[in-house]
Design an enzyme around this catalytic site. Structure first.
Site, PDB file in Angstrom:
ATOM      1  N   HIS A   1      -2.305  -2.479  -9.653  1.00 30.86           N
ATOM      2  CA  HIS A   1      -3.306  -1.831  -8.797  1.00 30.86           C
ATOM      3  C   HIS A   1      -4.567  -2.679  -8.762  1.00 30.86           C
ATOM      4  O   HIS A   1      -4.926  -3.311  -9.757  1.00 30.86           O
ATOM      5  CB  HIS A   1      -3.655  -0.435  -9.340  1.00 30.86           C
ATOM      6  CG  HIS A   1      -4.275   0.460  -8.322  1.00 30.86           C
ATOM      7  ND1 HIS A   1      -5.613   0.424  -8.033  1.00 30.86           N
ATOM      8  CD2 HIS A   1      -3.732   1.391  -7.516  1.00 30.86           C
ATOM      9  CE1 HIS A   1      -5.881   1.311  -7.081  1.00 30.86           C
ATOM     10  NE2 HIS A   1      -4.757   1.906  -6.744  1.00 30.86           N
TER      11      HIS A   1
ATOM     12  N   HIS B   1       0.865  -1.198   0.000  1.00 32.16           N
ATOM     13  CA  HIS B   1       0.000   0.000   0.000  1.00 32.16           C
ATOM     14  C   HIS B   1       0.893   1.237   0.000  1.00 32.16           C
ATOM     15  O   HIS B   1       1.749   1.366  -0.880  1.00 32.16           O
ATOM     16  CB  HIS B   1      -0.936  -0.099   1.215  1.00 32.16           C
ATOM     17  CG  HIS B   1      -2.086   0.870   1.246  1.00 32.16           C
ATOM     18  ND1 HIS B   1      -2.459   1.668   0.198  1.00 32.16           N
ATOM     19  CD2 HIS B   1      -2.977   1.146   2.242  1.00 32.16           C
ATOM     20  CE1 HIS B   1      -3.515   2.389   0.533  1.00 32.16           C
ATOM     21  NE2 HIS B   1      -3.849   2.110   1.778  1.00 32.16           N
TER      22      HIS B   1
ATOM     23  N   ASP C   1       2.701   5.265  -6.670  1.00 32.97           N
ATOM     24  CA  ASP C   1       3.961   5.157  -5.912  1.00 32.97           C
ATOM     25  C   ASP C   1       5.188   5.017  -6.781  1.00 32.97           C
ATOM     26  O   ASP C   1       6.311   5.054  -6.273  1.00 32.97           O
ATOM     27  CB  ASP C   1       3.869   3.948  -4.964  1.00 32.97           C
ATOM     28  CG  ASP C   1       2.868   4.195  -3.846  1.00 32.97           C
ATOM     29  OD1 ASP C   1       2.018   3.322  -3.607  1.00 32.97           O
ATOM     30  OD2 ASP C   1       2.920   5.285  -3.242  1.00 32.97           O
TER      31      ASP C   1
HETATM   32  C1  SDX Z   1      -1.490   2.045  -3.353  1.00 36.56           C
HETATM   33  O1  SDX Z   1      -6.203   0.627  -3.380  1.00 36.56           O
HETATM   34  C2  SDX Z   1      -5.737   1.791  -3.592  1.00 36.56           C
HETATM   35  O2  SDX Z   1      -6.413   2.687  -4.105  1.00 36.56           O
HETATM   36  C3  SDX Z   1      -4.283   2.003  -3.155  1.00 36.56           C
HETATM   37  C4  SDX Z   1      -3.649   3.327  -3.537  1.00 36.56           C
HETATM   38  C5  SDX Z   1      -4.295   4.512  -2.833  1.00 36.56           C
HETATM   39  O3  SDX Z   1      -4.206   5.626  -3.358  1.00 36.56           O
HETATM   40  O4  SDX Z   1      -4.798   4.301  -1.679  1.00 36.56           O
HETATM   41  O5  SDX Z   1      -3.738   3.514  -4.948  1.00 36.56           O
HETATM   42  C6  SDX Z   1      -2.173   3.346  -3.130  1.00 36.56           C
HETATM   43  O6  SDX Z   1      -1.440   1.244  -2.465  1.00 36.56           O
HETATM   44  C7  SDX Z   1      -0.937   1.754  -4.718  1.00 36.56           C
HETATM   45  C8  SDX Z   1      -0.333   0.318  -4.812  1.00 36.56           C
HETATM   46  C9  SDX Z   1       1.080   0.370  -4.250  1.00 36.56           C
HETATM   47  N1  SDX Z   1       1.634  -1.021  -4.165  1.00 36.56           N
HETATM   48  C10 SDX Z   1       2.595  -1.435  -4.981  1.00 36.56           C
HETATM   49  O7  SDX Z   1       3.080  -0.766  -5.903  1.00 36.56           O
HETATM   50  C11 SDX Z   1       3.112  -2.842  -4.642  1.00 36.56           C
HETATM   51  C12 SDX Z   1       3.251  -3.637  -5.930  1.00 36.56           C
HETATM   52  N2  SDX Z   1       1.900  -3.923  -6.441  1.00 36.56           N
HETATM   53  C13 SDX Z   1       1.297  -5.195  -6.131  1.00 36.56           C
HETATM   54  O8  SDX Z   1       1.659  -5.756  -4.918  1.00 36.56           O
HETATM   55  C14 SDX Z   1      -0.174  -5.283  -6.528  1.00 36.56           C
HETATM   56  O9  SDX Z   1      -0.268  -4.822  -7.807  1.00 36.56           O
HETATM   57  C15 SDX Z   1      -1.218  -4.608  -5.662  1.00 36.56           C
HETATM   58  C16 SDX Z   1      -1.100  -4.972  -4.237  1.00 36.56           C
HETATM   59  C17 SDX Z   1      -1.131  -3.122  -5.803  1.00 36.56           C
HETATM   60  C18 SDX Z   1      -2.589  -5.052  -6.177  1.00 36.56           C
HETATM   61  O10 SDX Z   1      -2.641  -6.411  -5.958  1.00 36.56           O
HETATM   62  P1  SDX Z   1      -3.938  -7.277  -6.348  1.00 36.56           P
HETATM   63  O11 SDX Z   1      -5.039  -6.417  -6.835  1.00 36.56           O
HETATM   64  O12 SDX Z   1      -4.228  -8.186  -5.208  1.00 36.56           O
HETATM   65  O13 SDX Z   1      -3.429  -8.079  -7.583  1.00 36.56           O
HETATM   66  P2  SDX Z   1      -2.790  -9.502  -7.529  1.00 36.56           P
HETATM   67  O14 SDX Z   1      -1.736  -9.541  -6.457  1.00 36.56           O
HETATM   68  O15 SDX Z   1      -3.872 -10.507  -7.466  1.00 36.56           O
HETATM   69  O16 SDX Z   1      -2.039  -9.561  -8.929  1.00 36.56           O
HETATM   70  C19 SDX Z   1      -2.663 -10.070 -10.088  1.00 36.56           C
HETATM   71  C20 SDX Z   1      -1.507 -10.688 -10.873  1.00 36.56           C
HETATM   72  C21 SDX Z   1      -0.709 -11.720 -10.083  1.00 36.56           C
HETATM   73  O17 SDX Z   1      -0.101 -12.589 -11.042  1.00 36.56           O
HETATM   74  P3  SDX Z   1      -0.664 -14.112 -11.186  1.00 36.56           P
HETATM   75  O18 SDX Z   1      -0.648 -14.717  -9.783  1.00 36.56           O
HETATM   76  O19 SDX Z   1      -2.066 -13.963 -11.738  1.00 36.56           O
HETATM   77  O20 SDX Z   1       0.290 -14.783 -12.116  1.00 36.56           O
HETATM   78  O21 SDX Z   1      -0.549  -9.653 -11.197  1.00 36.56           O
HETATM   79  C22 SDX Z   1       0.689  -9.945 -10.550  1.00 36.56           C
HETATM   80  C23 SDX Z   1       0.394 -10.927  -9.436  1.00 36.56           C
HETATM   81  O22 SDX Z   1       1.547 -11.722  -9.168  1.00 36.56           O
HETATM   82  N3  SDX Z   1       1.186  -8.671 -10.030  1.00 36.56           N
HETATM   83  C24 SDX Z   1       2.458  -8.288 -10.062  1.00 36.56           C
HETATM   84  C25 SDX Z   1       2.472  -7.020  -9.483  1.00 36.56           C
HETATM   85  N4  SDX Z   1       1.234  -6.670  -9.125  1.00 36.56           N
HETATM   86  C26 SDX Z   1       0.437  -7.704  -9.444  1.00 36.56           C
HETATM   87  N5  SDX Z   1       3.562  -8.904 -10.529  1.00 36.56           N
HETATM   88  C27 SDX Z   1       4.714  -8.213 -10.392  1.00 36.56           C
HETATM   89  N6  SDX Z   1       4.808  -6.964  -9.854  1.00 36.56           N
HETATM   90  C28 SDX Z   1       3.726  -6.352  -9.389  1.00 36.56           C
HETATM   91  N7  SDX Z   1       3.809  -5.134  -8.854  1.00 36.56           N
END
Ligand code: SDX
Length: 451
Positions: free
Chosen positions: A322, A283, A378
């Site tokens: 996201h 997050h 971010d």
């Molecule tokens: C914020 O919710 C909000 O509005 C948050 C926010 C706000 O203003 O409040 O926008 C602020 O928190 C932004 C997000 C910051 N976090 C990151 O940058 C961390 C990296 N991102 C990921 O951890 C992820 O994308 C999330 C946590 C942001 C979202 O995760 P989800 O929706 O649970 O998606 P998921 O984990 O189910 O991913 C779907 C697929 C997966 O692959 P498969 O298992 O299907 O093969 O996408 C992949 C994930 O492994 N994936 C990534 C990835 N994000 C998702 N792979 C590599 N790098 C990534 N960053």
């Protein structure tokens, strides 16, 4: 009551066909017609789907609330597919271009943009509350010099609760607004104290002649000069970054704010809990992790190897992806533009070249395309913060300061919503039942049994 807030429908009830869904329970052969309200069905309507009178009824199972609407809100609108973000109906792009952060804070709290008189009064209401009780300074002395500033911020915001017992009157809208002003005003002061504690410098008191972001810079960076003068380009860039981070509908930390607030906890403890949620690396903690990632990669030519590690599932590409945006985060676009303004003053942060190469390669790669992974808020923000002189461990504090406004606006909206009550989800129980008691002398070592 909402127009479509109909009671549960039985077979044969008359209703517009477009507003219902009909389910057949194959276990009993019964069919049920559920009303559709605003693209949702009410989970409680599922409870009437039972196999017999002893059956509890159906629930919806939604780990991490991926597909669950928890509330009605008029504060922030997101369209993840189109990359649209609006505060109270105003596109984020126009607010970032034309408004100050306190102007947007007023919009989020009251629902409309203030006129000049209202904005001046609002700014004064906030400015005259920036001082902190000396207890907070003494409280902060208890932290080690290398305490993470987010942990200090979370603890110190909670400590404010001990100073304002009247804040427990959460059902009183006038009291809620009073505490809202206090928190918007005091969170930057606490944030600055976290920084000054870490570097071992004396705390700097607020300067009421300065704007919201100029005053944060003053409380952080003033040394022995008689009056701090903020660089106007950097102060404006921080204002824009604060506008972009102010609210984002039902994200993890806002959900925490609403959940903790729903028990009637005071807003200092609820904001503290929300900030704790924000600190997580998935997050708000991601902006710090992006910088650590860019430092680990080290140079543009090492980007392809890192991308391979991401695709192998070894690491995540921090700042990418996201839950809602399946397109470019509109905030990331504005942050990229803001970076250029800042670099004209600070000089270009070489980490930007690594970030741009990461983005270029990722946006062409099938792994990211099929998962709809784009830069989020971010990805670029930390590069600017570092260029402005903030340390990576402070980046999430810079997220928490503006997001305090969104948390409080959402908290107030929750208290005004007649449908809301204490948040208490259900579960699917997977454990054992009715186990016979085992006397001490007959018990085996749990650890060996579990290993
Ligand atoms: C914020 O919710 C909000 O509005 C948050 C926010 C706000 O203003 O409040 O926008 C602020 O928190 C932004 C997000 C910051 N976090 C990151 O940058 C961390 C990296 N991102 C990921 O951890 C992820 O994308 C999330 C946590 C942001 C979202 O995760 P989800 O929706 O649970 O998606 P998921 O984990 O189910 O991913 C779907 C697929 C997966 O692959 P498969 O298992 O299907 O093969 O996408 C992949 C994930 O492994 N994936 C990534 C990835 N994000 C998702 N792979 C590599 N790098 C990534 N960053």
């Amino acid at each position: 009551m909402h127009p479509h807030n109909l009671s549960f429908l039985q077979q044969g009830d008359s209703i517009m066909p477009s507003d219902t869904i009909t389910l057949t329970d194959e276990r009993t052969g019964k069919t049920y017609t559920l009303p559709i309200e605003d693209g949702t069905v009410r989970s409680m309507d599922l409870r009437k789907i039972r196999t017999d009178d002893a059956d509890f009824g159906l629930m919806a199972y939604d780990p991490a609330f991926v597909n669950t609407a928890s509330c009605r809100s008029s504060i922030t609108y997101l369209d993840g597919e189109r990359g649209i973000l609006e505060y109270r109906g105003y596109p984020i792009e126009t607010l970032a271009e034309h408004c100050s952060f306190l102007e947007v804070a007023y919009l989020l709290v009251f629902g409309d943009l203030p006129n000049e008189t209202e904005l001046k009064a609002w700014a004064n209401e906030i400015t005259c509350r920036t001082m902190l009780h000396e207890n907070i300074g003494k409280f902060m002395e208890g932290f080690r010099y290398d305490a993470h500033p987010m942990s200090m911020l979370v603890s110190s915001i909670a400590a404010l609760s001990t100073l304002y017992p009247d804040a427990k009157e959460v059902r009183d809208p006038v009291n809620r607004l009073h505490q809202t002003k206090r928190l918007i005003a005091k969170v930057p002061s606490i944030a600055a104290m976290c920084y000054r504690h870490a570097v071992g410098f004396p705390y700097v008191y607020p300067d009421n002649d300065l704007s919201y972001t100029e005053n944060l810079m003053n409380m952080m960076w003033k040394m022995v000069e008689p009056k701090y003068a903020a660089n106007p380009v950097l102060a404006r860039a921080l204002d824009v970054l604060f506008i972009l981070h102010a609210d984002h509908e039902q994200n993890c930390s806002t959900n925490t704010m609403r959940s903790v607030g729903s028990s009637m906890a005071d807003p200092y403890l609820a904001v503290s809990a929300a900030a704790a949620a924000l600190s997580g690396s998935l997050h708000g903690g991601a902006n710090e992790q992006v910088l650590r990632m860019l430092e680990e990669i080290g140079s543009k030519d090492r980007v392809p190897a890192y991308i391979e590690r991401v695709k192998n599932g070894e690491v995540k590409l921090m700042g990418f992806g996201h839950r809602v945006y399946k397109n470019y985060d509109p905030r990331a676009k504005i942050i990229k533009w803001t970076a250029e303004q800042v670099f004209r003053v600070t000089g270009r942060n070489p980490k930007l070249d690594i970030a741009l190469e990461l983005e270029r390669i990722a946006l062409e790669d099938e792994y990211f395309i099929e998962r709809k992974l784009y830069p989020n808020v971010d990805f670029y923000s930390g590069i600017i913060y570092q260029a402005m002189g903030f340390k990576p461990e402070f980046f999430t504090v810079l997220f928490a300061i503006p997001r305090t406004v969104g948390w409080l606006a959402q908290w107030d909206e929750m208290h005004r919503d007649p449908e809301q009550k204490i948040a208490r989800p259900r579960q699917i129980y997977t454990g054992e039942r009715q186990r016979p008691f085992v006397p001490m002398q007959e018990r085996h070592a749990v650890l060996t049994a579990k290993q």
